[in-house]
Motif scaffolding. Sequence first.
Motif, mmCIF file in Angstrom:
data_model
loop_
_atom_site.group_PDB
_atom_site.id
_atom_site.type_symbol
_atom_site.label_atom_id
_atom_site.label_comp_id
_atom_site.label_asym_id
_atom_site.label_seq_id
_atom_site.Cartn_x
_atom_site.Cartn_y
_atom_site.Cartn_z
ATOM 1 N N ILE A 93 0.840 -1.206 0.000
ATOM 2 C CA ILE A 93 0.000 0.000 0.000
ATOM 3 C C ILE A 93 0.874 1.254 0.000
ATOM 4 C CG2 ILE A 93 -1.675 1.352 1.325
ATOM 5 C CD1 ILE A 93 -2.879 -1.298 2.274
ATOM 6 N N ILE A 122 -11.446 -4.151 6.481
ATOM 7 C CA ILE A 122 -10.322 -3.605 5.724
ATOM 8 C C ILE A 122 -10.434 -3.994 4.252
ATOM 9 C CG2 ILE A 122 -7.815 -3.760 5.401
ATOM 10 C CD1 ILE A 122 -7.555 -3.955 8.453
ATOM 11 N N LEU A 146 -13.028 -1.855 2.643
ATOM 12 C CA LEU A 146 -12.504 -0.510 2.371
ATOM 13 C C LEU A 146 -11.618 -0.520 1.129
ATOM 14 C CD1 LEU A 146 -11.615 0.714 5.973
ATOM 15 C CD2 LEU A 146 -13.518 1.486 4.540
ATOM 16 N N GLY A 147 -10.876 -1.627 0.947
ATOM 17 C CA GLY A 147 -10.051 -1.736 -0.245
ATOM 18 C C GLY A 147 -10.887 -1.795 -1.518
ATOM 19 N N GLN A 172 -12.106 1.547 -2.207
ATOM 20 C CA GLN A 172 -11.041 2.404 -2.731
ATOM 21 C C GLN A 172 -10.962 2.330 -4.255
ATOM 22 O OE1 GLN A 172 -9.430 4.812 -1.922
ATOM 23 N NE2 GLN A 172 -7.208 4.696 -2.130
ATOM 24 N N ILE A 209 -6.666 2.787 5.268
ATOM 25 C CA ILE A 209 -6.491 1.336 5.169
ATOM 26 C C ILE A 209 -5.099 0.945 5.663
ATOM 27 C CG2 ILE A 209 -6.349 -0.599 3.547
ATOM 28 C CD1 ILE A 209 -8.384 0.967 1.798
ATOM 29 N N ALA A 259 -5.005 1.205 9.414
ATOM 30 C CA ALA A 259 -5.749 0.108 10.042
ATOM 31 C C ALA A 259 -4.920 -1.167 10.077
ATOM 32 C CB ALA A 259 -7.055 -0.120 9.293
#
Length: 358
Positions: free
Chosen positions: A24, A131, A134-135, A138, A171, A174
């Motif tokens: 990331i 998570i 959320l990815g 994204q 992210i 987290a």
Amino acid sequence: MPAAPADRPMHAVRIWLTIIAGLIAVMVLVGGATRLTESGLSIVEWKPITGTLPPLSVEQWTQAFDAYKTIPQYRELNAGMSLAEFKTIFWWEWSHRLLGRVIGIAFLLPFLWFIARGQLGSELKRRLWIIFGLGALQGAVGWWMVASGLSQRLEVSQVRLATHLVLALLIFAAIVWTLRQLTPRPKLAAPLRLRFTAMVLLGLTFVQLYAGALVAGLRAGRIYNTWPEIDGALIPSAERLWFEQPWWKNLFDNQLTVQFDHRMLAYALWALAIVHAIDAWRARAAAGGALALAVAITGQAALGVVTLLHAVPIGLGLAHQAMAILVLTLAVLQLAQFAVAEPARRAAGLGLGQPAQS
């Protein structure tokens, strides 16, 4: 030191999450390079599956280039660009999108494998599913950002750019927080005020990251290139800071206001980090982490000034972004040190100390 037998399953989980966090961070930097090279609008379609492959023939390259020629950025800024020049910006954007797909696969497949092996507690599974969600979000936010520059604008919306960046770093944070929770540690006795200032530091870091993305999206760092003065004064006139109506639009659209806010937030963040470090040293609680955070913020502020004075060249711009990731990491780890020690039930929910199951 090798992991203890009972800790080996969770050791593998920690390695996996560390790799994801690293990917990331790399993706954020590739995204920064994509923005600095004005490459983000070179691919005008969102094809989650078929878009994995780049153009493989002259005909496909011509089609991709012709699609780019239909948007305002080409007509107003890059008219007459050669196919070779287009390929340069195309590869940046394609690499950024490909890396996003790689991260999704690198997260999901091991995650499912760990679930099948019974190595994750219920709370950890919930956290990791969030998570992952959320990815996935994204990816949609990334296209929402790109779409803002395809019809009327010459670049993507700075607000959508800032949202895209902050979500990526949320992210990342987290995952770093989860990694810290999965690392066995003794309970840290510390004054409540230290936890409070650590929380404020982390929150202010996210606000500063958002403000920095607004500066980047508006190219404001290439306009006001003096320090400590900005627009000829330490504090610009109210007429220059608040001329747009309604007033709040200046916080997002006014290049002077956005850069001034970014500077003021930097000063506030630096001052609070120094105070926190001194307090931690006096209390003899998490002083090392507090000092590391204060040093990183000091270095980041100095690098920001140098980057500004040189009108944001690509190398300095990326270095500034990399330092921002380091500051965020240290801010997360510092707050995590003050987290209450995990009780047995919650430790089981995270999967700590559980042996692998076939």
